[in-house]
Design a protein around this motif. Structure first.
Motif, short mmCIF file in Angstrom:
data_model
loop_
_atom_site.label_atom_id
_atom_site.label_comp_id
_atom_site.label_asym_id
_atom_site.label_seq_id
_atom_site.Cartn_x
_atom_site.Cartn_y
_atom_site.Cartn_z
N ARG A 202 0.41 -1.15 -0.32
CA ARG A 202 -0.55 -0.22 -0.11
C ARG A 202 0.75 0.88 -0.02
O ARG A 202 1.51 1.60 0.90
CB ARG A 202 -1.05 0.30 1.35
CG ARG A 202 -2.07 -1.05 1.25
CD ARG A 202 -2.86 -1.02 2.21
NE ARG A 202 -2.28 -0.86 3.42
CZ ARG A 202 -3.38 -0.51 4.74
NH1 ARG A 202 -3.92 -0.15 4.53
NH2 ARG A 202 -2.05 -0.54 5.48
N ALA A 203 0.31 2.01 -0.47
CA ALA A 203 1.04 3.23 -1.10
C ALA A 203 1.19 3.77 0.18
O ALA A 203 -0.27 4.22 0.34
CB ALA A 203 0.96 3.96 -2.73
N ALA A 204 1.65 4.66 1.48
CA ALA A 204 1.93 5.72 1.88
C ALA A 204 1.24 6.92 1.47
O ALA A 204 1.79 7.87 0.28
CB ALA A 204 3.17 6.23 2.62
N VAL A 205 0.93 7.60 2.54
CA VAL A 205 -0.35 8.66 2.19
C VAL A 205 0.84 10.18 2.71
O VAL A 205 1.05 9.58 3.98
CB VAL A 205 -1.15 8.56 3.16
CG1 VAL A 205 -2.23 10.46 2.71
CG2 VAL A 205 -2.89 7.98 2.30
N LEU A 261 3.46 -4.92 -8.34
CA LEU A 261 2.72 -5.20 -8.73
C LEU A 261 1.62 -7.06 -8.15
O LEU A 261 0.87 -6.64 -7.94
CB LEU A 261 2.84 -5.74 -10.46
CG LEU A 261 1.38 -5.45 -11.27
CD1 LEU A 261 0.49 -4.82 -11.00
CD2 LEU A 261 1.91 -5.76 -13.19
N THR A 262 2.21 -7.84 -8.28
CA THR A 262 1.91 -9.10 -7.33
C THR A 262 1.25 -8.54 -6.64
O THR A 262 0.10 -9.21 -5.50
CB THR A 262 3.13 -10.14 -7.62
OG1 THR A 262 3.56 -9.99 -8.84
CG2 THR A 262 2.57 -10.74 -7.09
N GLY A 263 2.34 -7.80 -5.70
CA GLY A 263 1.71 -7.48 -3.78
C GLY A 263 0.33 -6.78 -4.25
O GLY A 263 -0.33 -7.01 -3.42
N VAL A 264 0.22 -6.37 -5.09
CA VAL A 264 -0.75 -4.48 -5.15
C VAL A 264 -2.34 -6.41 -5.64
O VAL A 264 -3.08 -6.37 -4.77
CB VAL A 264 -0.75 -4.41 -6.54
CG1 VAL A 264 -2.20 -3.31 -6.14
CG2 VAL A 264 -0.01 -2.95 -5.66
N ARG A 265 -1.67 -7.01 -6.21
CA ARG A 265 -2.48 -8.30 -7.50
C ARG A 265 -3.24 -9.13 -5.42
O ARG A 265 -4.43 -9.46 -5.92
CB ARG A 265 -2.61 -9.01 -7.74
CG ARG A 265 -2.53 -7.57 -9.62
CD ARG A 265 -2.30 -9.16 -10.46
NE ARG A 265 -2.13 -8.14 -12.44
CZ ARG A 265 -1.15 -8.15 -13.18
NH1 ARG A 265 -0.29 -8.82 -12.58
NH2 ARG A 265 -2.11 -7.63 -13.27
N VAL A 266 -2.58 -9.11 -5.35
CA VAL A 266 -2.73 -10.08 -3.95
C VAL A 266 -3.64 -9.40 -2.60
O VAL A 266 -4.75 -9.99 -2.40
CB VAL A 266 -1.59 -10.97 -3.16
CG1 VAL A 266 -1.64 -11.47 -2.18
CG2 VAL A 266 -0.99 -11.95 -4.04
N ARG A 267 -3.12 -8.37 -2.37
CA ARG A 267 -3.80 -7.70 -1.59
C ARG A 267 -5.75 -7.16 -2.13
O ARG A 267 -6.41 -7.42 -1.18
CB ARG A 267 -2.85 -6.22 -1.76
CG ARG A 267 -4.06 -5.26 -0.54
CD ARG A 267 -3.49 -4.50 -0.03
NE ARG A 267 -2.55 -3.38 -1.04
CZ ARG A 267 -2.94 -2.35 -1.54
NH1 ARG A 267 -4.20 -2.21 -1.61
NH2 ARG A 267 -2.18 -2.05 -2.80
N HIS A 268 -5.25 -7.06 -3.78
CA HIS A 268 -7.49 -7.18 -3.90
C HIS A 268 -7.81 -7.96 -4.04
O HIS A 268 -8.83 -7.93 -3.62
CB HIS A 268 -6.58 -6.68 -5.53
CG HIS A 268 -6.37 -5.32 -5.68
ND1 HIS A 268 -5.99 -4.09 -6.23
CD2 HIS A 268 -6.18 -3.88 -4.67
CE1 HIS A 268 -5.52 -3.39 -6.45
NE2 HIS A 268 -5.54 -2.50 -5.34
#
Length: 320
Positions: A202-205, A261-268
């Motif tokens: 997750r990209a930090a705000v 990208l893979t980590g984002v997809r797994v989180r989704h």
């Protein structure tokens, strides 16, 4: 009788403090005798514990009587433990006392140097801070607990109970530990590890002054991860060469662009498994994996469990 001393420090996490008190304090052996004598030792006569304060009956000198010392987590890991606490823990270790930490209690244990060169864990949300402060410790933030013999560490919250049950099994065998697990209405062994609880990539705000060149492309990946995104696509979006893109990703995230990208997809996928009844194949397609087999492989690699096992765990919790 085996004496368990639970160490109450200022700003202690009340859940972490209570878990070993309850887990060890309620053990009964087949003979009916108690398995442990539990004492709470405070660095001060009264310590803060979030929204309330705890008065302690014993001081640090009582640690000299202990066979096992438990160090609960602290709310603010940036605050150093009192020097007399570190000295007392080091002295106890030299006498052969078993010492275990729960959650961010690993920061206190690491400050003594007792974890140097050893494998350890802590709450996943504090992992990067721990690595920065204690580079000599081999931190594994994907597991529920680590047993290094005389020194043990656990991840956050309920992982403290996993560690306590493990120590009870070491002391008195699986049957006594299973009774303790039933009393706690908890499994004796949980499938997977802490990895399944981590919200990945997750990209930090950030404040405008803290923004970096990658922020815009990370936000773009978040929105487009479900599509057939290639490394060339990411580099084009960032308006840099692939070589420059890889260098910037490694510097800022410690990952390659495709790993991110893979980590984002797994989180989704985790979010869909928790909130929908979609089949595993559909979940994989929805978040951007080309095949169900690749989705299952990457999901298990990053979380430690299969997609259906993850759903069974987290949908049951939501239903409860």
């Amino acid at each position: 009788m085996h004496v368990v001393a639970v160490l109450a420090l200022p700003d202690t996490i009340a859940f972490d403090l209570a878990t070993p008190i309850e887990a060890f304090g309620r053990i009964r052996l087949p003979s009916g005798a108690p398995g442990y004598r539990v004492v709470v030792c405070g660095s001060q006569p009264e310590v803060s514990a979030g929204l309330f304060r705890i008065a302690t009956d014993h001081g640090l000198d009582t640690l000299a009587e202990a066979d096992t010392i438990i160090v609960p987590g602290l709310n603010d890991v940036s605050v150093d433990a009192p020097e007399e606490v570190l000295v007392a823990l080091t002295a106890a270790h030299s006498r052969g006392v078993r010492i275990a930490s729960i959650c961010s209690g690993a920061f206190v244990l690491a400050a003594t140097g007792l974890l140097d060169g050893k494998r350890a864990t802590t709450h996943w949300i504090a992992a990067e801070s721990f690595r920065a402060r204690f580079p000599a410790v081999d931190l594994d933030a994907d597991v529920l607990y680590v047993d290094e013999g005389q020194v043990l560490t656990s991840a956050g919250a309920s992982a403290g109970l996993d560690l306590c049950l493990h120590m009870i099994a070491r002391d008195y065998g699986a049957a006594v530990a299973a009774d303790a697990a039933r009393l706690a209405v908890a499994p004796l062994h949980r499938s997977g590890g802490q990895a399944q609880f981590i919200l990945r990539n997750r990209a930090a705000v950030k404040h405008i002054a803290e923004r970096t060149e990658l922020d815009d492309v990370l936000a773009w990946i978040e929105q487009e991860a479900h599509r057939d995104v290639t490394l060339h696509d990411i580099a084009a979006r960032a308006s840099v060469s692939i070589r420059t893109l890889n260098r910037r990703f490694q510097a800022e995230t410690g990952q390659t662009p495709m790993q991110w990208l893979t980590g984002v997809r797994v989180r989704h996928a985790q979010q869909l498994l928790e909130s929908t009844s979609y089949g595993v194949e559909r979940v994989g397609r929805e978040v951007g994996f080309a095949s169900a087999a690749n989705f299952r492989e990457q999901f298990r690699r990053l979380t430690g469990v299969a997609p259906m096992n993850y759903r069974n765990t987290f949908r049951e919790r939501m239903a409860g």
